[in-house]
Write a protein that holds these residues in place. Structure first.
Motif, PDB file in Angstrom:
ATOM      1  N   PHE A 156       0.812  -1.213   0.000  1.00  0.00           N
ATOM      2  CA  PHE A 156       0.000   0.000   0.000  1.00  0.00           C
ATOM      3  C   PHE A 156       0.856   1.279   0.000  1.00  0.00           C
ATOM      4  CE2 PHE A 156      -3.463  -2.546   2.482  1.00  0.00           C
ATOM      5  CZ  PHE A 156      -3.744  -3.276   1.338  1.00  0.00           C
ATOM      6  N   THR A 157       1.777   1.376  -0.941  1.00  0.00           N
ATOM      7  CA  THR A 157       2.601   2.581  -1.049  1.00  0.00           C
ATOM      8  C   THR A 157       2.806   2.967  -2.499  1.00  0.00           C
ATOM      9  OG1 THR A 157       4.711   3.634  -0.486  1.00  0.00           O
ATOM     10  CG2 THR A 157       4.772   1.266  -0.967  1.00  0.00           C
ATOM     11  N   CYS A 158       2.798   4.276  -2.746  1.00  0.00           N
ATOM     12  CA  CYS A 158       3.071   4.791  -4.090  1.00  0.00           C
ATOM     13  C   CYS A 158       4.563   5.052  -4.286  1.00  0.00           C
ATOM     14  CB  CYS A 158       2.268   6.052  -4.357  1.00  0.00           C
ATOM     15  SG  CYS A 158       2.403   7.321  -3.082  1.00  0.00           S
ATOM     16  N   ALA A 159       5.386   4.660  -3.308  1.00  0.00           N
ATOM     17  CA  ALA A 159       6.843   4.779  -3.417  1.00  0.00           C
ATOM     18  C   ALA A 159       7.481   3.405  -3.235  1.00  0.00           C
ATOM     19  CB  ALA A 159       7.376   5.776  -2.388  1.00  0.00           C
ATOM     20  N   PRO A 160       7.195   2.445  -4.115  1.00  0.00           N
ATOM     21  CA  PRO A 160       7.698   1.080  -3.916  1.00  0.00           C
ATOM     22  C   PRO A 160       9.208   0.974  -3.986  1.00  0.00           C
ATOM     23  CG  PRO A 160       6.742   1.320  -6.109  1.00  0.00           C
ATOM     24  CD  PRO A 160       6.396   2.556  -5.344  1.00  0.00           C
ATOM     25  N   TYR A 161       9.864   1.958  -4.584  1.00  0.00           N
ATOM     26  CA  TYR A 161      11.328   1.983  -4.641  1.00  0.00           C
ATOM     27  C   TYR A 161      11.945   2.197  -3.266  1.00  0.00           C
ATOM     28  CZ  TYR A 161       9.442   6.673  -5.349  1.00  0.00           C
ATOM     29  OH  TYR A 161       8.673   7.796  -5.249  1.00  0.00           O
ATOM     30  N   SER A 162      11.127   2.630  -2.286  1.00  0.00           N
ATOM     31  CA  SER A 162      11.640   2.829  -0.922  1.00  0.00           C
ATOM     32  C   SER A 162      11.497   1.575  -0.063  1.00  0.00           C
ATOM     33  CB  SER A 162      10.906   3.991  -0.253  1.00  0.00           C
ATOM     34  OG  SER A 162       9.532   3.680  -0.063  1.00  0.00           O
ATOM     35  N   LEU A 163      10.846   0.536  -0.593  1.00  0.00           N
ATOM     36  CA  LEU A 163      10.725  -0.717   0.150  1.00  0.00           C
ATOM     37  C   LEU A 163      12.069  -1.447   0.167  1.00  0.00           C
ATOM     38  CD1 LEU A 163       7.328  -1.921  -1.356  1.00  0.00           C
ATOM     39  CD2 LEU A 163       7.706  -1.078   0.984  1.00  0.00           C
ATOM     40  N   PRO A 164      12.272  -2.362   1.099  1.00  0.00           N
ATOM     41  CA  PRO A 164      13.502  -3.160   1.079  1.00  0.00           C
ATOM     42  C   PRO A 164      13.632  -3.906  -0.248  1.00  0.00           C
ATOM     43  CG  PRO A 164      12.328  -3.465   3.151  1.00  0.00           C
ATOM     44  CD  PRO A 164      11.407  -2.693   2.266  1.00  0.00           C
ATOM     45  N   ASP A 165      14.869  -4.102  -0.699  1.00  0.00           N
ATOM     46  CA  ASP A 165      15.160  -4.818  -1.933  1.00  0.00           C
ATOM     47  C   ASP A 165      14.523  -4.166  -3.152  1.00  0.00           C
ATOM     48  OD1 ASP A 165      16.190  -6.816  -3.619  1.00  0.00           O
ATOM     49  OD2 ASP A 165      14.384  -8.037  -3.414  1.00  0.00           O
ATOM     50  N   PRO A 166      14.872  -2.912  -3.448  1.00  0.00           N
ATOM     51  CA  PRO A 166      14.344  -2.267  -4.656  1.00  0.00           C
ATOM     52  C   PRO A 166      14.928  -2.910  -5.913  1.00  0.00           C
ATOM     53  CG  PRO A 166      16.055  -0.912  -3.671  1.00  0.00           C
ATOM     54  CD  PRO A 166      15.806  -2.047  -2.715  1.00  0.00           C
ATOM     55  N   PRO A 167      14.327  -2.676  -7.064  1.00  0.00           N
ATOM     56  CA  PRO A 167      14.854  -3.254  -8.307  1.00  0.00           C
ATOM     57  C   PRO A 167      16.286  -2.812  -8.574  1.00  0.00           C
ATOM     58  CG  PRO A 167      12.665  -2.336  -8.654  1.00  0.00           C
ATOM     59  CD  PRO A 167      13.100  -1.897  -7.295  1.00  0.00           C
ATOM     60  N   GLY A 168      17.051  -3.685  -9.212  1.00  0.00           N
ATOM     61  CA  GLY A 168      18.432  -3.379  -9.538  1.00  0.00           C
ATOM     62  C   GLY A 168      18.592  -2.825 -10.942  1.00  0.00           C
ATOM     63  N   PHE A 169      19.794  -2.356 -11.220  1.00  0.00           N
ATOM     64  CA  PHE A 169      20.098  -1.790 -12.533  1.00  0.00           C
ATOM     65  C   PHE A 169      19.894  -2.850 -13.618  1.00  0.00           C
ATOM     66  CE2 PHE A 169      22.903  -0.755 -16.062  1.00  0.00           C
ATOM     67  CZ  PHE A 169      22.613   0.584 -16.265  1.00  0.00           C
ATOM     68  N   GLY A 170      19.155  -2.494 -14.655  1.00  0.00           N
ATOM     69  CA  GLY A 170      18.919  -3.391 -15.778  1.00  0.00           C
ATOM     70  C   GLY A 170      17.840  -4.430 -15.551  1.00  0.00           C
ATOM     71  N   GLU A 171      17.256  -4.494 -14.362  1.00  0.00           N
ATOM     72  CA  GLU A 171      16.235  -5.501 -14.061  1.00  0.00           C
ATOM     73  C   GLU A 171      14.931  -5.159 -14.786  1.00  0.00           C
ATOM     74  OE1 GLU A 171      13.909  -7.351 -10.144  1.00  0.00           O
ATOM     75  OE2 GLU A 171      15.668  -6.061  -9.867  1.00  0.00           O
ATOM     76  N   ALA A 172      14.349  -6.122 -15.471  1.00  0.00           N
ATOM     77  CA  ALA A 172      13.075  -5.931 -16.166  1.00  0.00           C
ATOM     78  C   ALA A 172      11.928  -6.149 -15.185  1.00  0.00           C
ATOM     79  CB  ALA A 172      12.958  -6.899 -17.337  1.00  0.00           C
ATOM     80  N   ILE A 173      11.121  -5.115 -14.986  1.00  0.00           N
ATOM     81  CA  ILE A 173      10.026  -5.158 -14.021  1.00  0.00           C
ATOM     82  C   ILE A 173       8.737  -4.694 -14.703  1.00  0.00           C
ATOM     83  CG2 ILE A 173      11.562  -4.798 -12.064  1.00  0.00           C
ATOM     84  CD1 ILE A 173      10.712  -1.875 -11.988  1.00  0.00           C
ATOM     85  N   GLY A 174       7.613  -5.010 -14.093  1.00  0.00           N
ATOM     86  CA  GLY A 174       6.322  -4.605 -14.639  1.00  0.00           C
ATOM     87  C   GLY A 174       5.605  -3.678 -13.688  1.00  0.00           C
ATOM     88  N   TRP A 175       6.008  -2.411 -13.672  1.00  0.00           N
ATOM     89  CA  TRP A 175       5.456  -1.454 -12.719  1.00  0.00           C
ATOM     90  C   TRP A 175       4.450  -0.522 -13.372  1.00  0.00           C
ATOM     91  CZ3 TRP A 175       9.376   0.939  -8.693  1.00  0.00           C
ATOM     92  CH2 TRP A 175       9.761  -0.066  -7.792  1.00  0.00           C
ATOM     93  N   SER A 176       3.508  -0.089 -12.544  1.00  0.00           N
ATOM     94  CA  SER A 176       2.601   0.994 -12.869  1.00  0.00           C
ATOM     95  C   SER A 176       2.807   2.077 -11.805  1.00  0.00           C
ATOM     96  CB  SER A 176       1.164   0.472 -12.878  1.00  0.00           C
ATOM     97  OG  SER A 176       0.261   1.444 -13.332  1.00  0.00           O
ATOM     98  N   GLU A 177       2.031   3.152 -11.870  1.00  0.00           N
ATOM     99  CA  GLU A 177       2.146   4.368 -11.040  1.00  0.00           C
ATOM    100  C   GLU A 177       3.248   5.245 -11.615  1.00  0.00           C
ATOM    101  OE1 GLU A 177       1.469   7.339  -8.325  1.00  0.00           O
ATOM    102  OE2 GLU A 177       3.415   6.728  -9.057  1.00  0.00           O
ATOM    103  N   SER A 178       2.851   6.399 -12.136  1.00  0.00           N
ATOM    104  CA  SER A 178       3.762   7.194 -12.969  1.00  0.00           C
ATOM    105  C   SER A 178       5.051   7.574 -12.249  1.00  0.00           C
ATOM    106  CB  SER A 178       3.049   8.445 -13.483  1.00  0.00           C
ATOM    107  OG  SER A 178       2.592   9.261 -12.418  1.00  0.00           O
ATOM    108  N   ASN A 179       4.961   8.053 -10.987  1.00  0.00           N
ATOM    109  CA  ASN A 179       6.191   8.482 -10.321  1.00  0.00           C
ATOM    110  C   ASN A 179       7.117   7.297 -10.086  1.00  0.00           C
ATOM    111  OD1 ASN A 179       7.090   8.168  -7.226  1.00  0.00           O
ATOM    112  ND2 ASN A 179       4.890   7.748  -7.355  1.00  0.00           N
ATOM    113  N   ALA A 180       6.527   6.121  -9.758  1.00  0.00           N
ATOM    114  CA  ALA A 180       7.339   4.934  -9.482  1.00  0.00           C
ATOM    115  C   ALA A 180       8.053   4.459 -10.739  1.00  0.00           C
ATOM    116  CB  ALA A 180       6.456   3.823  -8.917  1.00  0.00           C
ATOM    117  N   VAL A 181       7.335   4.474 -11.864  1.00  0.00           N
ATOM    118  CA  VAL A 181       7.928   4.065 -13.142  1.00  0.00           C
ATOM    119  C   VAL A 181       9.083   4.982 -13.516  1.00  0.00           C
ATOM    120  CG1 VAL A 181       7.487   3.971 -15.625  1.00  0.00           C
ATOM    121  CG2 VAL A 181       5.860   2.942 -14.021  1.00  0.00           C
TER     122      VAL A 181
END
Length: 579
Positions: free
Chosen positions: A269-294
């Motif tokens: 329940f957060t619009c800042a998922p990059y602040s959660l533990p274990d954020p995505p790494g460089f070059g990692e292919a992810i399927g994100w939505s939410e404009s600021n997070a993307v």
């Protein structure tokens, strides 16, 4: 007699429709820009503010802003308030996906077309249009635009893709793969790509349509295949009842969140998922939505994701596959415009939302390379604020900052042109967003969700002082951040001053009475909320520095003014008084 024109276009979502033509010269975010119950434009910063789109043939270059626009379009489709058709000049994903879902799952067809510049210009001069699967006719037949099906190379599918598409893993996975493939085809993708994780934005309750989609997928047996986090929702999940939220809103909003959790999503329940533990790494292919997070994930972390519309995000989570297009590819990450910011000395955190906002206006339809900031040493929160504000005014899925972001040197490329944002432009932008009454009723912090560092900064600046009478200061933050703030005592310090700290929801989804009933003037340090807030809340929403926000919190007022770093720059530059 003048012979009819014979331009051509592409039918992305074919269908029939007719209606008056509404032309919008600027892109528009349907989330925060269009009332989901009426179809009226509510973005006070848009030239079409107040215009009804219901039943109209809506023409615009493309969309911008929030990924949740697809949910608003579906809501309008199910209520009978949708545009009769959508016509774009540029490639567009968010509203197109909403139209695909409306047709695929609910039998509500909204034709979507893309026209050449010449055809778009010709049609824009007409008063009304009639649309068939193979043509658009307008102006008494004098405008005739032949439509062809979107022609793409055949989408290469893996054996597992075909199994899903054939229904081998159930109806929900089959439906999700159909939607993923439909979006891949309209994007011109040649194949799909594996993604390691997803982030679902469609859990915000924009109206019954979001809930209908989620519960329909659950009924079909949907389960996520990959680790999937969830965006901010529309209520404080544990406390909405005691906060006075009406059950007519609180119950479906909570049901929507619960449906996604039951389907395997993490209740982050957060619009800042990059602040959660274990954020995505460089070059990692992810399927994100939410404009600021993307934008943050692509730009700051160097991960790879398209700006997936709501509903597509969950389909990606169910299949583990995304269209191999856009920012997944090197060519989709190249900067096509340089934006040089003539940043004054002594800038502070208030510069970043302003720079993001103005950069988006300067580069509304392409990835920019921002120059002139290499010596500023931004924090993660500074970059968060920049990315969020940029996402309100640009359709691009990322940006590069020379000397700061990881791909600026390689994919900053060779921009086609350059735009300069000087101190006068910075001052004009600040005055536009800061304008309004000095008296403040509400201070809004946390759009996107406040970090632990931001919560600490507010506590330190207040230093135990009480809030002004009849004023509210509310911080929205992810539940993980709130838990740590409580454990270390920061939450107690904030609450001792009268600050409300609310988890789960965010400012772009908050509703009354959690949003104080009597508030009319809001001060925020968020460029994102300064843009969307007036339309979403009906209030005057002003952008201020964090110091302005604290001053307003303890005195009840913050006069409109330039921040110190910008005031000094304009006085020493062109605005220096003559002797």
């Amino acid at each position: 007699m003048t012979s009819p024109s014979r331009e051509t276009g592409i039918a992305i979502v074919p269908g029939t429709a007719c209606g008056p033509i509404v032309v919008m010269k600027e892109p528009l975010s349907f989330w925060g820009g269009v009332d989901a119950s009426t179809g009226v434009v509510i973005d006070v910063h848009h030239p079409a503010h107040g215009t009804s789109l219901a039943g109209a043939v809506v023409m615009m270059p493309g969309s911008r802003g929030s990924c949740s626009g697809s949910g608003v379009l579906l809501e309008l489709a199910l209520s009978g308030r949708a545009p009769a058709a959508l016509i774009f000049a540029d490639p567009e994903d968010t509203l197109t996906l909403g139209a695909i879902v409306a047709a695929e799952m609910f039998g509500r067809r909204i034709p979507v077309m893309r026209l050449s510049d010449d055809a778009f210009g010709r049609l824009a001069s007409a008063a009304e249009a009639k649309i068939a699967p193979d043509a658009i006719v307008a102006d008494g037949g004098r405008v005739h635009i032949a439509l062809s099906a979107a022609g793409h190379a055949e989408l290469r599918l893996s054996p597992d893709d075909r199994r899903l598409l054939d229904g081998a893993e159930g109806r929900a996975a089959q439906q999700a793969m159909r939607i993923v493939c439909a979006m891949a085809s309209q994007q011109g993708a040649a194949a799909l790509v594996d993604v390691t994780r997803a982030h679902v934005d469609g859990c915000i309750y924009a109206g019954p349509a979001n809930l209908v989609f989620a519960e329909k997928m659950e009924e079909l047996g949907a389960r996520v295949r990959i680790p999937t986090t969830m965006n901010a929702i529309s209520v404080d999940h544990a406390n909405w009842r005691c906060q006075g939220v009406a059950p007519a809103f609180g119950e479906p909003a909570a049901r929507l969140a619960d449906a996604y959790v039951r389907m395997g999503c993490r209740a982050s329940f957060t619009c800042a998922p990059y602040s959660l533990p274990d954020p995505p790494g460089f070059g990692e292919a992810i399927g994100w939505s939410e404009s600021n997070a993307v934008i943050f994930a692509n730009s700051v972390l160097g991960a790879r994701t398209a700006k997936h519309p709501d509903f597509l995000d969950f389909c990606i989570a169910v299949t583990g596959r995304a269209p191999l297009a856009g920012a997944f590819l090197d060519e989709g990450r190249l900067a096509r415009r340089a934006v040089r910011v003539e940043v004054p000395e002594g800038v502070d955190g208030s510069a970043w939302p302003l720079i993001g906002y103005l950069t988006g206006l300067a580069s509304p339809d392409r990835i920019p390379l921002i120059k002139g900031l290499a010596k500023t040493r931004p924090t993660q929160d500074d970059l968060k604020a920049l990315c969020a504000a940029f996402g309100t005014t640009s359709a691009a899925s990322m940006l590069h900052i020379e000397g700061i972001t990881p791909e600026a040197e390689g994919l900053g490329g060779n921009p086609e042109d350059e735009v300069v944002i000087d101190s006068e432009a910075l001052a004009a932008g600040w005055r536009k967003l800061n304008d309004g009454p000095a008296r403040v009723d509400l201070v809004a912090i946390g759009s996107p969700h406040a970090s632990l560092e931001e919560c600490r900064a507010v506590a330190e600046r207040l230093d135990g002082r009480p809030l002004a009478e009849n004023l509210s200061l509310i911080i929205t933050a992810g539940r993980d951040v709130v838990a740590v703030a409580e454990a270390e005592g920061t939450l107690a310090r904030l609450r001792n001053s009268g600050v409300g700290v609310i988890p789960d929801l965010c400012w772009c989804s908050i509703t009354r009475p959690v949003f104080p009933e009597l508030a009319k003037v809001v001060l925020t340090n968020s460029g994102k909320y300064a843009h969307y807030g007036p339309g979403l809340s009906g209030c005057t929403v002003r952008l201020g520095t964090l110091d302005d926000c604290i001053e307003a919190a303890v005195t009840g007022a913050a006069p409109a003014r330039l921040p110190g770093w910008l005031s000094a720059a304009t006085i020493s530059g062109r605005e220096r008084p003559r002797s």
